[in-house]
Scaffold this active site. Structure first.
Site, mmCIF file in Angstrom:
data_model
loop_
_atom_site.group_PDB
_atom_site.id
_atom_site.type_symbol
_atom_site.label_atom_id
_atom_site.label_comp_id
_atom_site.label_asym_id
_atom_site.label_seq_id
_atom_site.Cartn_x
_atom_site.Cartn_y
_atom_site.Cartn_z
ATOM 1 N N GLY A 26 32.281 -35.806 14.576
ATOM 2 C CA GLY A 26 30.933 -35.356 15.073
ATOM 3 C C GLY A 26 30.418 -34.873 13.897
ATOM 4 C CG ASP A 51 35.394 -27.751 21.692
ATOM 5 O OD1 ASP A 51 35.160 -28.320 20.579
ATOM 6 O OD2 ASP A 51 34.989 -28.711 22.142
ATOM 7 N NE ARG A 97 31.964 -33.812 22.420
ATOM 8 C CZ ARG A 97 31.170 -34.842 22.437
ATOM 9 N NH1 ARG A 97 30.926 -35.828 23.435
ATOM 10 N NH2 ARG A 97 31.495 -35.229 20.598
ATOM 11 N NE ARG A 114 32.481 -38.382 18.303
ATOM 12 C CZ ARG A 114 30.628 -37.596 18.507
ATOM 13 N NH1 ARG A 114 29.510 -38.527 18.675
ATOM 14 N NH2 ARG A 114 30.905 -36.463 18.399
ATOM 15 C CG ASP A 122 30.681 -29.274 21.037
ATOM 16 O OD1 ASP A 122 29.218 -29.246 20.227
ATOM 17 O OD2 ASP A 122 31.229 -29.781 20.839
ATOM 18 C CB THR A 167 33.596 -29.571 16.899
ATOM 19 O OG1 THR A 167 31.938 -29.915 17.842
ATOM 20 C CG2 THR A 167 35.214 -28.306 17.675
ATOM 21 C CG ASP A 198 39.440 -32.766 21.940
ATOM 22 O OD1 ASP A 198 40.341 -31.883 22.085
ATOM 23 O OD2 ASP A 198 38.819 -33.943 22.933
#
Ligand code: F6P
Length: 325
Positions: free
Chosen positions: A14, A133, A175, A75, A131, A129, A106
Protein backbone atom coordinates in the site's frame (compact mmCIF):
# COMPACT_ATOMS: atom_id res chain seq x y z
CA UNK A 1 31.64 -10.41 -1.19
CA UNK A 2 31.18 -8.42 -4.41
CA UNK A 3 31.79 -4.68 -3.97
CA UNK A 4 28.55 -2.70 -4.10
CA UNK A 5 28.55 -0.45 -7.18
CA UNK A 6 24.96 -0.54 -8.30
CA UNK A 7 21.81 -0.88 -6.23
CA UNK A 8 18.09 -1.01 -6.93
CA UNK A 9 15.12 0.27 -5.00
CA UNK A 10 11.41 -0.35 -5.14
CA UNK A 11 8.24 0.62 -3.30
CA UNK A 12 5.79 -2.18 -2.61
CA UNK A 13 2.42 -2.78 -0.94
CA UNK A 14 0.00 0.00 0.00
CA UNK A 15 1.27 3.48 -0.80
CA UNK A 16 1.76 6.01 1.98
CA UNK A 17 2.91 9.61 2.34
CA UNK A 18 6.70 9.86 2.49
CA UNK A 19 7.60 7.21 -0.09
CA UNK A 20 8.86 9.85 -2.51
CA UNK A 21 10.95 11.51 0.19
CA UNK A 22 12.51 8.11 0.86
CA UNK A 23 13.15 7.43 -2.85
CA UNK A 24 14.83 10.84 -3.09
CA UNK A 25 17.05 10.08 -0.09
CA UNK A 26 18.12 6.68 -1.45
CA UNK A 27 18.91 8.06 -4.91
CA UNK A 28 20.80 11.13 -3.71
CA UNK A 29 22.68 9.37 -0.91
CA UNK A 30 23.74 6.71 -3.39
CA UNK A 31 24.93 9.36 -5.85
CA UNK A 32 26.88 10.95 -3.01
CA UNK A 33 28.56 7.59 -2.34
CA UNK A 34 29.33 7.03 -6.04
CA UNK A 35 26.75 4.26 -6.48
CA UNK A 36 24.54 3.77 -9.51
CA UNK A 37 20.83 3.42 -8.76
CA UNK A 38 18.10 1.64 -10.62
CA UNK A 39 14.45 2.28 -9.74
CA UNK A 40 12.09 -0.65 -10.18
CA UNK A 41 8.52 0.25 -11.10
CA UNK A 42 5.45 -1.40 -9.52
CA UNK A 43 7.27 -3.20 -6.73
CA UNK A 44 8.08 -6.90 -7.11
CA UNK A 45 5.97 -7.08 -10.27
CA UNK A 46 8.43 -4.70 -11.92
CA UNK A 47 11.31 -6.79 -10.62
CA UNK A 48 9.86 -9.88 -12.29
CA UNK A 49 9.23 -7.94 -15.52
CA UNK A 50 12.52 -6.02 -15.52
CA UNK A 51 10.64 -2.73 -15.49
CA UNK A 52 13.64 -0.66 -14.44
CA UNK A 53 15.00 2.84 -14.96
CA UNK A 54 18.33 4.42 -14.09
CA UNK A 55 17.87 7.18 -11.53
CA UNK A 56 20.17 10.16 -11.13
CA UNK A 57 20.11 13.17 -8.82
CA UNK A 58 17.74 15.19 -11.02
CA UNK A 59 15.27 12.30 -11.45
CA UNK A 60 14.08 12.92 -7.88
CA UNK A 61 13.82 16.71 -8.05
CA UNK A 62 10.63 18.27 -6.71
CA UNK A 63 9.14 15.11 -5.18
CA UNK A 64 9.91 15.42 -1.45
CA UNK A 65 6.49 16.96 -0.76
CA UNK A 66 4.45 14.64 -2.98
CA UNK A 67 2.29 11.78 -1.74
CA UNK A 68 2.13 8.44 -3.56
CA UNK A 69 5.24 7.02 -5.19
CA UNK A 70 6.86 8.01 -8.48
CA UNK A 71 7.95 4.36 -8.83
CA UNK A 72 4.34 3.23 -8.38
CA UNK A 73 3.55 0.22 -6.21
CA UNK A 74 1.76 -3.10 -6.29
CA UNK A 75 1.08 -6.30 -4.39
CA UNK A 76 2.05 -9.54 -6.13
CA UNK A 77 0.87 -13.10 -5.60
CA UNK A 78 3.30 -14.45 -8.22
CA UNK A 79 6.29 -13.11 -6.32
CA UNK A 80 5.34 -15.31 -3.36
CA UNK A 81 6.18 -18.36 -5.50
CA UNK A 82 9.63 -19.73 -6.35
CA UNK A 83 8.80 -19.23 -10.04
CA UNK A 84 8.22 -15.51 -9.50
CA UNK A 85 11.30 -15.14 -7.32
CA UNK A 86 13.46 -16.92 -9.91
CA UNK A 87 12.35 -14.39 -12.54
CA UNK A 88 13.28 -11.55 -10.20
CA UNK A 89 16.63 -13.19 -9.43
CA UNK A 90 17.47 -13.55 -13.14
CA UNK A 91 16.63 -9.89 -13.76
CA UNK A 92 18.70 -8.72 -10.79
CA UNK A 93 21.68 -10.63 -12.21
CA UNK A 94 21.09 -9.25 -15.72
CA UNK A 95 20.91 -5.71 -14.38
CA UNK A 96 24.12 -6.36 -12.41
CA UNK A 97 22.60 -5.15 -9.14
CA UNK A 98 24.43 -5.91 -5.90
CA UNK A 99 21.82 -4.76 -3.41
CA UNK A 100 18.10 -4.04 -3.22
CA UNK A 101 16.26 -1.58 -0.97
CA UNK A 102 12.62 -2.47 -0.40
CA UNK A 103 10.41 0.32 0.94
CA UNK A 104 7.09 -0.97 2.24
CA UNK A 105 5.22 -2.87 4.90
CA UNK A 106 5.02 -6.40 6.21
CA UNK A 107 4.29 -8.19 2.90
CA UNK A 108 7.10 -6.31 1.15
CA UNK A 109 9.52 -7.24 3.92
CA UNK A 110 8.66 -10.92 3.43
CA UNK A 111 9.65 -10.54 -0.24
CA UNK A 112 12.95 -8.91 0.75
CA UNK A 113 13.56 -11.68 3.30
CA UNK A 114 13.17 -14.49 0.76
CA UNK A 115 15.31 -12.76 -1.86
CA UNK A 116 18.14 -12.63 0.66
CA UNK A 117 17.65 -16.04 2.29
CA UNK A 118 16.83 -18.22 -0.71
CA UNK A 119 18.44 -16.30 -3.60
CA UNK A 120 21.46 -14.70 -1.97
CA UNK A 121 20.44 -11.14 -2.95
CA UNK A 122 21.45 -8.54 -0.33
CA UNK A 123 18.27 -6.72 0.69
CA UNK A 124 17.45 -3.97 3.17
CA UNK A 125 13.89 -3.07 4.21
CA UNK A 126 12.66 0.43 5.02
CA UNK A 127 9.40 0.37 7.06
CA UNK A 128 6.68 2.39 5.36
CA UNK A 129 3.04 1.87 6.16
CA UNK A 130 0.29 4.05 7.56
CA UNK A 131 -0.63 1.11 9.83
CA UNK A 132 2.59 1.67 11.86
CA UNK A 133 2.63 -2.04 12.70
CA UNK A 134 6.25 -2.81 11.79
CA UNK A 135 8.35 -3.49 14.88
CA UNK A 136 11.92 -2.19 14.94
CA UNK A 137 10.97 1.44 14.31
CA UNK A 138 8.98 3.57 16.72
CA UNK A 139 7.28 5.12 13.71
CA UNK A 140 6.83 3.80 10.20
CA UNK A 141 6.88 6.18 7.24
CA UNK A 142 3.39 7.50 6.47
CA UNK A 143 1.85 7.02 9.90
CA UNK A 144 2.22 10.61 11.11
CA UNK A 145 0.58 12.01 7.97
CA UNK A 146 -2.24 9.47 8.08
CA UNK A 147 -2.96 10.43 11.69
CA UNK A 148 -3.10 14.09 10.70
CA UNK A 149 -5.43 13.30 7.82
CA UNK A 150 -7.74 11.26 10.04
CA UNK A 151 -7.63 14.04 12.61
CA UNK A 152 -8.66 16.61 10.04
CA UNK A 153 -11.67 14.40 9.27
CA UNK A 154 -12.54 14.05 12.95
CA UNK A 155 -12.31 17.82 13.50
CA UNK A 156 -14.63 18.51 10.57
CA UNK A 157 -17.12 15.91 11.67
CA UNK A 158 -17.06 17.40 15.16
CA UNK A 159 -18.56 20.58 13.67
CA UNK A 160 -21.47 18.66 12.20
CA UNK A 161 -21.90 16.39 15.22
CA UNK A 162 -22.18 19.45 17.46
CA UNK A 163 -24.51 21.33 15.12
CA UNK A 164 -26.89 18.41 14.72
CA UNK A 165 -26.70 16.80 18.19
CA UNK A 166 -25.54 13.50 16.77
CA UNK A 167 -23.32 10.58 17.55
CA UNK A 168 -20.78 9.93 14.79
CA UNK A 169 -18.84 6.71 14.38
CA UNK A 170 -15.69 7.24 12.33
CA UNK A 171 -13.82 4.25 10.94
CA UNK A 172 -10.11 4.60 10.24
CA UNK A 173 -7.62 2.27 8.56
CA UNK A 174 -4.89 0.25 10.23
CA UNK A 175 -5.59 -3.33 9.11
CA UNK A 176 -5.20 -5.34 12.34
CA UNK A 177 -3.59 -2.56 14.35
CA UNK A 178 -5.13 0.35 16.22
CA UNK A 179 -2.32 2.92 15.99
CA UNK A 180 -4.14 5.37 13.70
CA UNK A 181 -7.37 5.07 15.70
CA UNK A 182 -5.63 5.60 19.03
CA UNK A 183 -3.50 8.54 17.95
CA UNK A 184 -6.15 10.33 15.91
CA UNK A 185 -8.78 9.62 18.57
CA UNK A 186 -6.63 10.97 21.39
CA UNK A 187 -5.63 14.03 19.36
CA UNK A 188 -9.26 14.63 18.38
CA UNK A 189 -10.51 14.36 21.97
CA UNK A 190 -13.12 11.79 20.98
CA UNK A 191 -15.45 10.10 23.47
CA UNK A 192 -14.36 6.52 22.75
CA UNK A 193 -11.85 4.58 20.68
CA UNK A 194 -12.21 0.97 19.51
CA UNK A 195 -8.89 -0.73 18.81
CA UNK A 196 -8.15 -4.40 18.05
CA UNK A 197 -5.55 -4.53 20.83
CA UNK A 198 -8.25 -4.01 23.47
CA UNK A 199 -11.64 -5.62 23.95
CA UNK A 200 -14.21 -2.87 24.26
CA UNK A 201 -17.21 -3.36 26.52
CA UNK A 202 -20.12 -2.03 24.46
CA UNK A 203 -22.42 -1.80 27.49
CA UNK A 204 -19.84 0.39 29.21
CA UNK A 205 -19.56 2.60 26.10
CA UNK A 206 -23.36 3.01 26.06
CA UNK A 207 -23.43 3.69 29.78
CA UNK A 208 -20.89 6.51 29.32
CA UNK A 209 -22.83 7.94 26.38
CA UNK A 210 -25.99 7.96 28.48
CA UNK A 211 -24.20 9.51 31.41
CA UNK A 212 -22.93 12.24 29.08
CA UNK A 213 -26.42 12.81 27.72
CA UNK A 214 -27.76 13.24 31.24
CA UNK A 215 -25.05 15.82 31.91
CA UNK A 216 -26.33 17.78 28.90
CA UNK A 217 -23.91 16.49 26.29
CA UNK A 218 -25.60 16.56 22.90
CA UNK A 219 -23.04 15.04 20.57
CA UNK A 220 -20.24 12.49 20.63
CA UNK A 221 -17.62 10.92 18.38
CA UNK A 222 -16.37 7.35 18.51
CA UNK A 223 -13.36 6.29 16.45
CA UNK A 224 -13.21 2.66 15.33
CA UNK A 225 -10.14 0.91 13.93
CA UNK A 226 -11.13 -1.10 10.86
CA UNK A 227 -9.78 -4.33 12.38
CA UNK A 228 -11.70 -4.12 15.64
CA UNK A 229 -13.21 -7.37 16.82
CA UNK A 230 -16.53 -5.69 17.72
CA UNK A 231 -17.14 -5.25 13.98
CA UNK A 232 -16.97 -2.42 11.48
CA UNK A 233 -18.29 1.07 12.16
CA UNK A 234 -21.73 0.27 10.72
CA UNK A 235 -22.07 -2.84 12.87
CA UNK A 236 -20.94 -1.05 16.01
CA UNK A 237 -23.26 1.87 15.21
CA UNK A 238 -26.15 -0.58 14.78
CA UNK A 239 -25.48 -2.21 18.14
CA UNK A 240 -25.31 1.16 19.93
CA UNK A 241 -28.51 2.32 18.28
CA UNK A 242 -30.24 -0.87 19.37
CA UNK A 243 -29.13 -0.34 22.96
CA UNK A 244 -29.70 3.39 23.47
CA UNK A 245 -31.47 4.62 20.33
CA UNK A 246 -29.18 7.52 19.40
CA UNK A 247 -29.29 9.23 16.05
CA UNK A 248 -26.08 7.92 14.53
CA UNK A 249 -24.10 8.64 11.38
CA UNK A 250 -21.19 6.55 10.18
CA UNK A 251 -18.17 7.83 8.24
CA UNK A 252 -15.52 5.54 6.78
CA UNK A 253 -12.44 7.61 6.03
CA UNK A 254 -10.90 4.89 3.84
CA UNK A 255 -8.17 5.51 1.30
CA UNK A 256 -7.99 9.25 1.74
CA UNK A 257 -5.76 8.38 4.71
CA UNK A 258 -3.15 6.98 2.34
CA UNK A 259 -2.60 10.00 0.12
CA UNK A 260 -1.50 13.59 0.52
CA UNK A 261 1.64 15.55 1.09
CA UNK A 262 3.75 14.05 3.91
CA UNK A 263 4.06 16.06 7.11
CA UNK A 264 7.56 17.14 8.19
CA UNK A 265 7.93 14.18 10.57
CA UNK A 266 7.35 11.70 7.75
CA UNK A 267 9.67 13.52 5.36
CA UNK A 268 12.47 13.54 7.92
CA UNK A 269 11.89 9.91 8.92
CA UNK A 270 11.85 8.86 5.25
CA UNK A 271 14.99 10.89 4.55
CA UNK A 272 16.92 9.42 7.49
CA UNK A 273 15.84 5.84 6.87
CA UNK A 274 16.45 6.01 3.11
CA UNK A 275 19.96 7.26 3.70
CA UNK A 276 20.53 4.66 6.45
CA UNK A 277 19.45 1.86 4.08
CA UNK A 278 22.19 2.86 1.62
CA UNK A 279 24.74 2.97 4.47
CA UNK A 280 23.63 -0.47 5.52
CA UNK A 281 24.19 -1.98 2.05
CA UNK A 282 27.59 -0.26 1.84
CA UNK A 283 28.58 -1.83 5.16
CA UNK A 284 27.80 -5.23 3.66
CA UNK A 285 24.66 -5.76 5.71
CA UNK A 286 21.85 -7.87 4.22
CA UNK A 287 18.49 -9.31 5.20
CA UNK A 288 18.07 -6.36 7.55
CA UNK A 289 15.62 -3.56 8.15
CA UNK A 290 16.45 -0.04 9.25
CA UNK A 291 14.39 1.72 11.89
CA UNK A 292 14.35 4.68 14.21
CA UNK A 293 14.22 3.78 17.90
CA UNK A 294 14.30 6.58 20.47
CA UNK A 295 15.55 8.87 17.69
CA UNK A 296 18.50 6.61 16.85
CA UNK A 297 18.97 4.68 13.63
CA UNK A 298 19.02 0.93 14.31
CA UNK A 299 19.19 -2.17 12.15
CA UNK A 300 17.41 -5.43 12.89
CA UNK A 301 17.11 -8.75 11.05
CA UNK A 302 14.24 -8.12 8.66
CA UNK A 303 12.12 -10.92 10.14
CA UNK A 304 12.09 -8.95 13.40
CA UNK A 305 9.37 -6.91 11.71
CA UNK A 306 6.83 -9.76 11.85
CA UNK A 307 8.28 -11.99 14.56
CA UNK A 308 7.95 -9.22 17.13
CA UNK A 309 4.54 -7.77 17.86
CA UNK A 310 4.73 -4.00 17.92
CA UNK A 311 3.10 -3.00 21.16
CA UNK A 312 0.62 -0.18 21.26
CA UNK A 313 0.82 2.14 24.26
CA UNK A 314 -2.40 1.38 26.13
CA UNK A 315 -1.74 4.16 28.62
CA UNK A 316 -2.73 6.50 25.76
CA UNK A 317 -6.10 4.77 25.63
CA UNK A 318 -6.53 5.12 29.41
CA UNK A 319 -5.66 8.80 29.10
CA UNK A 320 -8.24 9.29 26.34
CA UNK A 321 -10.88 7.82 28.64
CA UNK A 322 -9.86 9.92 31.62
CA UNK A 323 -10.03 13.07 29.53
CA UNK A 324 -13.19 12.31 27.56
CA UNK A 325 -15.89 14.71 28.77
O1 F6P B 1 -1.73 -1.47 4.89
C1 F6P B 1 -2.21 -0.22 4.51
C2 F6P B 1 -3.71 -0.28 4.29
O2 F6P B 1 -4.15 1.00 3.91
C3 F6P B 1 -4.53 -0.80 5.48
O3 F6P B 1 -4.69 0.16 6.48
C4 F6P B 1 -5.79 -1.21 4.78
O4 F6P B 1 -6.48 -2.22 5.51
C5 F6P B 1 -5.30 -1.76 3.48
O5 F6P B 1 -4.02 -1.18 3.24
C6 F6P B 1 -6.19 -1.48 2.30
O6 F6P B 1 -5.65 -2.12 1.20
P1 F6P B 1 -6.12 -1.87 -0.29
O7 F6P B 1 -5.51 -0.57 -0.74
O8 F6P B 1 -5.59 -3.03 -1.02
O9 F6P B 1 -7.62 -1.79 -0.25
Amino acid sequence: MKKVKKIALLTSGGDCPGLNACIRAVVRKSAHEGLKVVGIRRGFIGLMEKDALEMGVSSVSGIIHQGGTILRTARSELFKTKRGQKRAFDNIKELDIQGLIVIGGDGSFHGAYYLNKDWDIPTIGVPATIDNDIAGSDFNIGFATAVNTALEGIDKIRDTATSHDRLFIIEVMGRTSGFIALWAGLAGGVENIFIPELKTDLDEVCRKLEEGRQRGKTSSIIVVAEGDEAGNAFEIGGKIKEKIGYEIRVVVLGHLQRGGSPVALDRILATRLGSAAVDSLLKGERGKMVGLVCDEIKTFPIEYAWKTKKEIDLSLYDLSQILAG
